[in-house]
Enzyme design. Structure first.
Site, PDB file in Angstrom:
ATOM      1  N   HIS A 119       1.097  -1.185   0.038  1.00 56.74           N
ATOM      2  CA  HIS A 119       0.030  -0.185   0.079  1.00 56.74           C
ATOM      3  C   HIS A 119       0.939   1.161   0.023  1.00 56.74           C
ATOM      4  CE1 HIS A 119      -3.372  -2.571   1.868  1.00 56.74           C
ATOM      5  NE2 HIS A 119      -3.329  -2.782   0.553  1.00 56.74           N
ATOM      6  N   ASN A 214      -3.369 -12.607  16.053  1.00 56.95           N
ATOM      7  CA  ASN A 214      -4.328 -11.600  16.281  1.00 56.95           C
ATOM      8  C   ASN A 214      -5.220 -11.905  17.296  1.00 56.95           C
ATOM      9  OD1 ASN A 214      -6.514  -9.962  15.506  1.00 56.95           O
ATOM     10  ND2 ASN A 214      -6.299  -9.776  13.612  1.00 56.95           N
TER      11      ASN A 214
HETATM   12  N1  APR Z   1      -1.066  -7.309  17.786  1.00 55.71           N
HETATM   13  C1  APR Z   1      -1.621  -7.957  16.729  1.00 55.71           C
HETATM   14  N2  APR Z   1      -3.087  -7.533  16.019  1.00 55.71           N
HETATM   15  C2  APR Z   1      -3.484  -6.711  16.650  1.00 55.71           C
HETATM   16  C3  APR Z   1      -2.990  -5.877  17.820  1.00 55.71           C
HETATM   17  C4  APR Z   1      -1.968  -6.291  18.259  1.00 55.71           C
HETATM   18  N3  APR Z   1      -1.219  -5.754  19.485  1.00 55.71           N
HETATM   19  N4  APR Z   1      -4.179  -5.008  18.219  1.00 55.71           N
HETATM   20  C5  APR Z   1      -5.011  -5.068  17.272  1.00 55.71           C
HETATM   21  N5  APR Z   1      -4.737  -6.048  16.289  1.00 55.71           N
HETATM   22  C6  APR Z   1      -5.593  -6.549  15.199  1.00 55.71           C
HETATM   23  C7  APR Z   1      -6.980  -6.285  15.333  1.00 55.71           C
HETATM   24  O1  APR Z   1      -7.601  -7.312  15.929  1.00 55.71           O
HETATM   25  C8  APR Z   1      -7.373  -6.236  13.676  1.00 55.71           C
HETATM   26  O2  APR Z   1      -7.794  -7.485  13.136  1.00 55.71           O
HETATM   27  O3  APR Z   1      -5.028  -5.849  13.989  1.00 55.71           O
HETATM   28  C9  APR Z   1      -6.350  -5.818  12.960  1.00 55.71           C
HETATM   29  C10 APR Z   1      -6.170  -4.488  12.447  1.00 55.71           C
HETATM   30  O4  APR Z   1      -6.998  -4.523  11.434  1.00 55.71           O
HETATM   31  P1  APR Z   1      -7.323  -3.140  10.486  1.00 55.71           P
HETATM   32  O5  APR Z   1      -7.566  -1.935  11.258  1.00 55.71           O
HETATM   33  O6  APR Z   1      -8.480  -3.394   9.769  1.00 55.71           O
HETATM   34  O7  APR Z   1      -6.192  -3.063   9.717  1.00 55.71           O
HETATM   35  P2  APR Z   1      -5.345  -3.709   8.393  1.00 55.71           P
HETATM   36  O8  APR Z   1      -5.919  -4.823   8.407  1.00 55.71           O
HETATM   37  O9  APR Z   1      -4.000  -3.541   8.380  1.00 55.71           O
HETATM   38  O10 APR Z   1      -6.340  -3.039   7.309  1.00 55.71           O
HETATM   39  C11 APR Z   1      -5.911  -3.134   5.925  1.00 55.71           C
HETATM   40  O11 APR Z   1      -7.261  -1.300   5.225  1.00 55.71           O
HETATM   41  O12 APR Z   1      -7.701   0.817   5.530  1.00 55.71           O
HETATM   42  C12 APR Z   1      -6.856  -0.034   4.764  1.00 55.71           C
HETATM   43  O13 APR Z   1      -4.901   0.734   3.534  1.00 55.71           O
HETATM   44  C13 APR Z   1      -5.361   0.323   4.984  1.00 55.71           C
HETATM   45  O14 APR Z   1      -3.492  -1.124   5.146  1.00 55.71           O
HETATM   46  C14 APR Z   1      -4.726  -0.863   5.531  1.00 55.71           C
HETATM   47  C15 APR Z   1      -5.839  -1.897   5.058  1.00 55.71           C
END
Ligand code: APR
Length: 248
Positions: A119, A214
């Site tokens: 990204h 996760n």
């Molecule tokens: N360790 C591991 N995972 C964690 C932690 C932690 N300490 N804290 C939270 N999480 C998990 C949450 O449970 C969730 O499943 O991290 C995940 C974050 O999910 P999102 O906020 O949706 O982020 P992501 O999956 O990276 O989003 C993907 O969406 O908005 C777009 O471009 C943006 O790259 C991003 C993409």
């Protein structure tokens, strides 16, 4: 043997490992996720900040948001989960590929080299006219928008907005790694955004051993061979013990 012991053994014996990370791996570094309880999309409407239409409508507003995130990112430090992936890369060499959805650059700052940034990267700009990528000025010297060092035109954030294509070749490299790996490790992603979300399934259907780290379950959890329901730091610590175990 429980799931964690099995996952450790599979990781230790693997020659090809593909990793996918999401915002959760950077949360312990103080960088907000997107869809968690305190995630960015709870406070900011992605339609106003992370689409080509938003940028066309109000580039200054979009740039100020990205400049704010960019400054936060530079103040953050890689955490032990990022560092554990560096050790895994050192152990596997060319058999290791790290694919990240994160734009914070923390994997490279931790020392990861075999990184595919699906990204983009928030610490860079990209020229709207010639496409040149360039590092953003230091936060204290940065008043958005930046201008292209090559042709002087305005630069945009070098990140992928919703509805845009991924960087040329990035997903091909990611797909190749996940289709060929023996172990796939998916850390800190909600699995909501394609095409990144498909990588874990590609590995599974190619016969790889699938590990997820996760605290919450995700669409990948039902097919994971080992779902570590914990944070990235704890999960990587647990898995990497495999590399400290003395040979039996
Ligand atoms: N360790 C591991 N995972 C964690 C932690 C932690 N300490 N804290 C939270 N999480 C998990 C949450 O449970 C969730 O499943 O991290 C995940 C974050 O999910 P999102 O906020 O949706 O982020 P992501 O999956 O990276 O989003 C993907 O969406 O908005 C777009 O471009 C943006 O790259 C991003 C993409």
């Amino acid at each position: 043997m429980n799931d964690l012991d099995a996952a450790r053994q599979r990781l230790k014996s693997a020659h090809r490992v593909a990793v996918l990370t999401g915002a959760g791996i950077s949360k312990p570094s103080g960088i907000p996720t997107f869809r968690d309880a305190a995630g960015l999309w709870k406070d900011f409407d992605l339609e106003e900040y992370a689409t080509p239409g938003a940028y066309a409508k109000n580039p200054q507003k979009v740039w100020e948001w990205y400049a704010w995130r960019y400054k936060n990112v530079l103040e953050a430090r890689p955490n032990p989960a990022h560092e554990g992936l560096v050790r895994l890369e050192e152990s596997l060499g060319e058999g290791f590929v790290l694919v990240t959805q994160n734009v914070d650059g923390l994997h490279r700052r931790a020392g990861s080299r075999r990184v595919v940034e699906l990204h983009g990267n928030i610490t860079q700009g990209r020229c709207e006219r010639c496409g040149e990528r360039f590092p953003l000025p230091a936060p204290q010297d940065f008043t958005p928008p930046p201008h292209c060092p090559a042709c002087g035109a305005r630069g945009r954030p070098d990140v992928v907005w919703f509805g845009e294509l991924l960087p040329e070749g990035a997903f091909d490299r990611a797909l190749e790694a996940f289709a060929a790996c023996e172990v796939a490790l998916v850390i800190g992603t909600s699995g909501e955004v394609e095409p990144a979300a498909s990588l874990g399934r590609v590995a599974y259907h190619s016969g790889a051993y699938l590990i997820e780290i996760n605290p919450e379950s995700t669409p990948l959890s039902p097919i994971a061979d080992c779902s570590l329901r914990m944070g990235a730091v704890e999960g990587m610590e647990a898995l990497m013990q495999a590399f400290r175990l003395k040979e039996p």
